[in-house]
Design an enzyme around this catalytic site. Structure first.
Site, short mmCIF file in Angstrom:
data_model
loop_
_atom_site.label_atom_id
_atom_site.label_comp_id
_atom_site.label_asym_id
_atom_site.label_seq_id
_atom_site.Cartn_x
_atom_site.Cartn_y
_atom_site.Cartn_z
N ASP A 164 -3.57 9.79 1.19
CA ASP A 164 -2.96 8.67 0.47
C ASP A 164 -1.49 8.61 0.87
O ASP A 164 -0.60 9.02 0.13
CB ASP A 164 -3.12 8.90 -1.04
CG ASP A 164 -2.56 7.76 -1.86
OD1 ASP A 164 -2.11 6.76 -1.27
OD2 ASP A 164 -2.55 7.88 -3.10
N SER A 165 -1.26 8.10 2.07
CA SER A 165 0.08 8.20 2.66
C SER A 165 0.81 6.86 2.65
O SER A 165 0.24 5.83 2.33
CB SER A 165 -0.06 8.66 4.11
OG SER A 165 -0.61 7.60 4.88
N THR A 166 2.06 6.92 3.06
CA THR A 166 2.82 5.70 3.34
C THR A 166 2.39 5.18 4.72
O THR A 166 1.50 5.74 5.36
CB THR A 166 4.33 6.01 3.35
OG1 THR A 166 4.54 7.14 4.21
CG2 THR A 166 4.84 6.37 1.97
N1 AG3 Z 1 0.10 4.13 -0.20
C1 AG3 Z 1 0.84 3.25 0.64
C2 AG3 Z 1 0.14 2.20 1.37
C3 AG3 Z 1 1.04 1.53 2.36
C4 AG3 Z 1 1.68 0.28 1.87
N2 AG3 Z 1 2.39 -0.36 2.94
C5 AG3 Z 1 3.29 -1.35 2.79
N3 AG3 Z 1 3.57 -1.86 1.62
N4 AG3 Z 1 3.92 -1.78 3.85
C6 AG3 Z 1 0.39 3.88 -1.53
C7 AG3 Z 1 0.34 5.02 -2.43
C8 AG3 Z 1 -0.41 4.69 -3.65
N5 AG3 Z 1 -0.93 5.87 -4.23
#
Ligand code: AG3
Length: 288
Positions: A164-166
């Site tokens: 669950d990453s960026t």
């Molecule tokens: N995970 C990030 C997803 C990426 C979103 N990208 C973007 N907005 N450019 C989110 C963590 C949630 N638990």
């Protein structure tokens, strides 16, 4: 060209790859922020989506629509495993994924490894509903580098690994590389599953192709990219790529258990699960 009223407060994510931006009308100036050694985390109060957390200008979640992402990052994988007991979450510092994993009674341990403790500290303050299971005795919250952690994990010690990453830039970049996926394969038991947040099916097809290529090279036998709506992310559409270790097919999930589950979900149903396993033609075409 109509302009956003300048005297009003807005948060905008400008998304270069898709040439788009999305803005939220705010009720107040920024509620909070942390500049950590890893990233810049900000919290806003929106007029219509509740609270919003961004990292380095990218939306991570909002109160209103995070259920879509968190349910789809967890329940398809957990209902694809015959008896998931040990789960690992890499990233996920807001604890929304952890909360959904812990709703499965078969889970005996769930360890969350996020490099940045401040993501969790801010989630506790501004998204307490996502952190309500953090005190569960089955949960362990670690704040360290997920790449280093997985290298040190025992062979065949996990049933489920969720990434669950960026986006794949900055601290998360290594989590999209072949070496990391090989480690996940090693750490999974037979029949185990890995889930990786794999960005927008509309915008990031080359990235998804790369993720899937790494999974196949690591030895995963069956994989599927599950699409789902996620209004707060660029293009409004997102994906989780699911990979299974062992001979079984992802088509054989625990449909009846998903139907009779002891908890309620707001998006995930066995029918949604089944439907999303059939990748749409545009995606199949882009990925072959
Ligand atoms: N995970 C990030 C997803 C990426 C979103 N990208 C973007 N907005 N450019 C989110 C963590 C949630 N638990």
């Amino acid at each position: 060209m109509p302009m956003l009223p300048e005297h009003d407060l807005w948060f905008s994510e400008i998304h270069e790859p898709s040439g788009t931006a999305q803005s939220w009308y705010l009720t107040a100036q920024r509620l909070d922020e942390r500049r950590t050694p890893f990233q810049h985390i900000e919290i806003f109060a929106t007029r219509t989506y509740g609270r919003l957390m961004s990292i380095d200008g990218c939306v991570m979640l909002t109160t209103r629509d995070n259920f879509l992402y968190h349910e789809m990052m967890t329940h398809p994988a957990l209902f694809s495993h015959h008896n998931p007991q040990h789960a690992v979450i890499i990233g996920g510092g807001d604890c929304g994924t952890l909360k959904e994993v812990l709703r499965h009674k078969s889970i005996q341990s769930a360890v969350q490894i996020d490099i940045d403790e401040q993501v969790t500290r801010l989630a506790e303050l501004y998204f307490p509903e996502l952190c309500e299971s953090n005190g569960d005795p089955r949960a362990q919250l670690l704040f360290e580098d997920g790449l280093a952690w997985i290298k040190g994990a025992d062979d065949a010690s996990a049933d489920i690994i969720i990434i669950d990453s960026t986006d794949p830039v900055g601290p998360a970049e290594g989590l999209f590389g072949p070496g990391f996926v090989e480690q996940c394969f090693r750490v999974l038991r037979d029949g185990g599953l890995m889930v990786q947040q794999s960005e927008s099916p509309l915008v990031h097809q080359q990235l998804i192709k790369g993720i899937r290529g790494n999974m196949i090279a690591a030895g995963f036998a069956d994989l599927r990219t599950l699409g789902f709506p996620q209004p707060c992310y660029p293009s409004g559409w997102w994906s989780a790529t699911l990979a299974m270790k062992g001979e079984r097919s992802l088509d054989e999930f625990r449909y009846t258990d998903a139907r009779n589950k002891s908890f309620t979900t707001l998006y995930y149903t066995p029918e949604v699960h089944q439907g999303t396993l059939r990748e749409p033609p545009f995606l199949v075409k882009a990925l072959t």
